[in-house]
Motif scaffolding. Structure first.
Motif, PDB file in Angstrom:
ATOM      1  N   GLN A  31       2.447  13.405   9.955  1.00  0.00           N
ATOM      2  CA  GLN A  31       3.580  12.781  10.631  1.00  0.00           C
ATOM      3  C   GLN A  31       4.200  13.730  11.648  1.00  0.00           C
ATOM      4  N   GLY A  32       4.401  14.991  11.267  1.00  0.00           N
ATOM      5  CA  GLY A  32       5.040  15.951  12.160  1.00  0.00           C
ATOM      6  C   GLY A  32       4.196  16.277  13.373  1.00  0.00           C
ATOM      7  N   ILE A  33       2.924  16.622  13.161  1.00  0.00           N
ATOM      8  CA  ILE A  33       2.037  16.927  14.284  1.00  0.00           C
ATOM      9  C   ILE A  33       1.800  15.679  15.111  1.00  0.00           C
ATOM     10  N   GLY A  34       1.725  14.538  14.455  1.00  0.00           N
ATOM     11  CA  GLY A  34       1.527  13.277  15.180  1.00  0.00           C
ATOM     12  C   GLY A  34       2.695  12.950  16.087  1.00  0.00           C
ATOM     13  N   PHE A  35       3.919  13.270  15.662  1.00  0.00           N
ATOM     14  CA  PHE A  35       5.094  13.034  16.501  1.00  0.00           C
ATOM     15  C   PHE A  35       4.995  13.815  17.806  1.00  0.00           C
ATOM     16  N   LEU A  36       4.625  15.084  17.726  1.00  0.00           N
ATOM     17  CA  LEU A  36       4.500  15.899  18.938  1.00  0.00           C
ATOM     18  C   LEU A  36       3.334  15.428  19.805  1.00  0.00           C
ATOM     19  N   ALA A  37       2.210  15.135  19.169  1.00  0.00           N
ATOM     20  CA  ALA A  37       1.036  14.700  19.929  1.00  0.00           C
ATOM     21  C   ALA A  37       1.301  13.372  20.638  1.00  0.00           C
ATOM     22  N   ARG A  38       2.017  12.475  19.978  1.00  0.00           N
ATOM     23  CA  ARG A  38       2.340  11.185  20.602  1.00  0.00           C
ATOM     24  C   ARG A  38       3.230  11.385  21.818  1.00  0.00           C
TER      25      ARG A  38
END
Length: 423
Positions: free
Chosen positions: A232-239
């Protein structure tokens, strides 16, 4: 990362070495080594020069224990390399006391390079509670906190006021404002420090911690990153990069580049250390008077910062351990810690200073910083922290650049951290 202002600029490294003067022999009746003598203090990045005055006061009061100041490189990577090289020299090394990045305590202690310290010699109960954890390894005190730090969210309060919205408390609010408000004012939405260096490790850890996840457990003995929280955390930045509300230029940002982008009026939101708020708010800044600061947001409310700063440690081969400990006690006294803030522009570790009315008036971000520090967490503890950080940087950078999904990046990182742990 800019710790003490920035991870690469404001790191202080202190090394005490014999200068050749005749030492004063003060061996205690219980056989404890209390021999004292003159010292050399090596520092990297004393950008404000406040240490000269601090050491001048010490030298006037301790004529037999004079401290000579020596400058080391500003770069944290260069400093780390020089310190490791020196510590490996053992008794032939020059450094006796080291002011180390908080992420290096475990590495140096596990290698046997640091001398365990007696807790009762230092005012640990007077410090902000979480900072003491950065100075311990395997339940022993190997250093004393000297400077702390926590990430904050800077925002353009003039623009949010025009839009009638409050600063974001959650990732969803940050994302929505970055997508919808920033373009109306020809600004980019949000940035942090996303170049593949220590700052990216910090930003990635904050995203994982804010989602209530972790990267390592049991001081590096367990790998815990393969979790929903990490995805969730890495996905937030990548998005954010993929959708454009985090500009691709941010993939090359360190502390200074990101601070400058915000200070030049090119960003609506910025994650950075408190020094960036002070710089952006200073007279002459294009955004002076237009900057607000709040804790980092998280998925459902305020997020969790990584602790920055530095710890003072004594080399296992220190020539004068008693003098070294006494100097550390002096540098962490309330009087010197006040100068760390007022003259060094660095966040102190003494809790009382964050509630001093005069200091709060001069540094209005102190209450927010105090709250952020109290809820912050150290970077992953590991005897091989340098390898851990490199693995985090590589995997997260690939996710942000779109070379692999956040899910694949987290799984890859988990595999690589297992390899680091068992190497």
């Amino acid at each position: 990362m800019r710790w003490m202002a920035t991870a690469g600029k404001c790191l202080l490294v202190l090394g005490l070495v014999l200068t050749g003067c005749v030492p004063v022999d003060r061996r205690g009746s219980d056989g404890e080594d209390t021999e004292r003598g003159p010292l050399t203090l090596a520092t990297a990045g004393d950008l404000t020069g406040y240490l000269g005055s601090v050491l001048g006061d010490w030298n006037r009061e301790h004529p037999d224990e004079q401290v000579t100041l020596v400058q080391l490189p500003d770069s944290a990577d260069e400093t780390h390399a020089q310190m490791v090289t020196d510590l490996r020299r053992g008794e032939r090394g020059r450094f006796d006391v080291l002011n180390i990045d908080v992420s290096w305590t475990s590495e140096f202690a596990a290698a046997g390079w640091l001398r365990p310290l007696a807790r009762d010699r230092f005012p640990l109960k007077s410090f902000l509670r979480p900072v003491v954890d950065t100075a311990t390894y395997d339940n022993r005190l190997y250093a004393v906190p000297y400077v702390t730090n926590a990430g904050l969210l800077l925002y353009r309060k003039d623009i949010l006021a025009k839009e009638g919205v409050s600063p974001p408390r959650t990732w969803a609010e940050l994302e929505e404002d970055a997508k919808t408000i920033a373009p109306k004012y020809e600004l980019n939405g949000y940035a942090g420090q996303f170049l593949a260096y220590e700052g990216l490790t910090v930003n990635a850890a904050e995203a994982v911690y804010s989602a209530r996840g972790s990267i390592l457990g049991d001081e590096g003995k367990r790998v815990t990153v393969n979790s929903t929280a990490a995805r969730q955390g890495i996905g937030f930045l990548a998005r954010g990069v993929r959708e454009g509300w985090i500009p691709r230029a941010a993939l090359s940002y360190k502390e200074e580049e990101s601070k400058q982008a915000f200070q030049d009026g090119r960003l609506l939101f910025l994650r950075n250390w408190p020094y960036a708020f002070a710089s952006a708010s200073a007279p002459g800044s294009p955004v002076a008077g237009k900057v607000g600061v709040v804790p980092l947001p998280g998925p459902d409310g305020p997020g969790r910062s990584v602790l920055g700063g530095s710890d003072l440690a004594v080399s296992a081969h220190a020539r004068y351990p008693d003098t070294a400990s006494r100097l550390i006690a002096y540098l962490t006294s309330e009087a010197v810690q006040r100068q760390v803030l007022t003259r060094g522009a660095l966040p102190p570790v003494r809790a009382s200073l964050y509630e001093d009315p005069d200091l709060v008036k001069k540094f209005p971000y102190l209450p927010i910083l105090r709250s952020s520090v109290l809820h912050a967490a150290p970077r992953p503890k590991s005897p091989r922290y340098d390898q851990v950080s490199l693995a985090v940087q590589a995997a997260v950078q690939d996710a942000l650049a779109g070379h692999q999904t956040a899910e694949a990046a987290v799984e890859r990182l988990s595999r690589e951290l297992h390899a680091v742990r068992t190497h």
